[in-house]
Scaffold this active site. Structure first.
Site, PDB file in Angstrom:
ATOM      1  N   SER A   9      67.182  59.136  35.169  1.00 16.13           N
ATOM      2  CA  SER A   9      68.159  59.708  36.044  1.00 16.13           C
ATOM      3  C   SER A   9      69.450  59.668  34.857  1.00 16.13           C
ATOM      4  O   SER A   9      69.209  59.382  33.726  1.00 16.13           O
ATOM      5  CB  SER A   9      68.619  58.842  37.058  1.00 16.13           C
ATOM      6  N   SER A  16      68.059  50.092  37.541  1.00 17.44           N
ATOM      7  CA  SER A  16      68.016  48.588  37.464  1.00 17.44           C
ATOM      8  C   SER A  16      67.608  47.870  38.759  1.00 17.44           C
ATOM      9  O   SER A  16      66.864  47.324  38.855  1.00 17.44           O
ATOM     10  CB  SER A  16      68.927  47.907  36.708  1.00 17.44           C
ATOM     11  N   ASP A  87      62.968  48.274  31.637  1.00 17.38           N
ATOM     12  CA  ASP A  87      64.215  48.753  31.839  1.00 17.38           C
ATOM     13  C   ASP A  87      64.741  49.383  30.574  1.00 17.38           C
ATOM     14  O   ASP A  87      64.345  49.057  29.483  1.00 17.38           O
ATOM     15  CB  ASP A  87      65.352  47.665  32.308  1.00 17.38           C
ATOM     16  N   GLU A  88      65.545  50.169  30.612  1.00 14.24           N
ATOM     17  CA  GLU A  88      66.165  50.869  29.331  1.00 14.24           C
ATOM     18  C   GLU A  88      65.065  51.744  28.473  1.00 14.24           C
ATOM     19  O   GLU A  88      65.073  51.463  27.463  1.00 14.24           O
ATOM     20  CB  GLU A  88      67.124  49.878  28.623  1.00 14.24           C
ATOM     21  N   CYS A 147      82.339  65.760  41.462  1.00 16.70           N
ATOM     22  CA  CYS A 147      82.483  66.966  42.784  1.00 16.70           C
ATOM     23  C   CYS A 147      81.440  67.081  43.797  1.00 16.70           C
ATOM     24  O   CYS A 147      81.484  67.838  44.657  1.00 16.70           O
ATOM     25  CB  CYS A 147      82.346  68.414  41.921  1.00 16.70           C
TER      26      CYS A 147
END
Length: 192
Positions: A9, A16, A87-88, A147
């Site tokens: 994403s 996380s 993660d990462e 937005c």
């Protein structure tokens, strides 16, 4: 049969948080998980995976020189691992993504990777590039632009909060450094 998953994403989509929830679900069932994170991102501390909502866990901090299949295999031989969570994952190298395919294919352990797909210039990170190419399952986690549209791009901001166009691909930062936006709001800075 184990599979390689890539949850991707823009920033602030809960990657996380999702990783921590997945690890919790396995552990609640009496299963072992091994959580890894990129050592380069030490915002929560070295060897920590932390969510903006306040939950965290200890993790093995890997760098680009680590052989992940060896590290995982050693841990697996000491204590059976039911799931590997990373993660990462955008900071993985091409070789490390290959190593993770070995973990899935040869050790039969599912690997769940969580990371950002593109950098602030709209270019793929190396880890994301190979995860998109070689993963068995691709899952997009969604967040929103100011937005209200789906945010799928990231702007890097200067100290005054204005988008920047140039710089190194990697600059560790949070909401003060980056903003997730839709393609329409990314376009004026890079494509128009």
């Amino acid at each position: 049969m184990a599979q390689l998953y890539f949850y991707y994403s823009a920033m602030n989509a809960g990657k996380s948080t999702s990783l921590l929830q997945s690890s919790y679900n396995y552990r609640e069932r009496g299963m072992n998980t091994f959580v890894l994170t990129a050592a380069i991102d030490d915002r929560a501390g070295v060897g920590k995976v932390a969510s903006r909502i306040g939950i965290e866990t200890d993790a093995y901090a890997f760098d680009s020189n680590d052989n992940l299949s060896e590290i995982i295999n050693k841990r697996h031989s000491r204590e059976h691992q039911h799931c590997i969570l990373i993660d990462e994952a955008q900071f993985l190298s091409k070789q490390q993504v290959k190593q993770l395919t070995y973990v899935v294919d040869c050790l039969d352990i599912p690997v769940l990777c969580y990371g950002i797909k593109t950098d602030f210039q709209g270019e793929l990170f190396p880890g994301s590039h190979y995860l998109l190419a070689w993963s068995d399952k691709l899952i997009e986690l969604k967040t929103i632009c100011h937005c209200g549209r789906k945010a799928n791009m990231i702007l890097r901001l200067d100290s005054e909060g204005k988008p920047v166009r140039e710089g190194e691909q990697v600059e560790i930062g949070g909401n003060d450094t980056y903003e997730s936006v839709c393609r329409k709001h990314f376009r004026p800075y890079f494509w128009d």
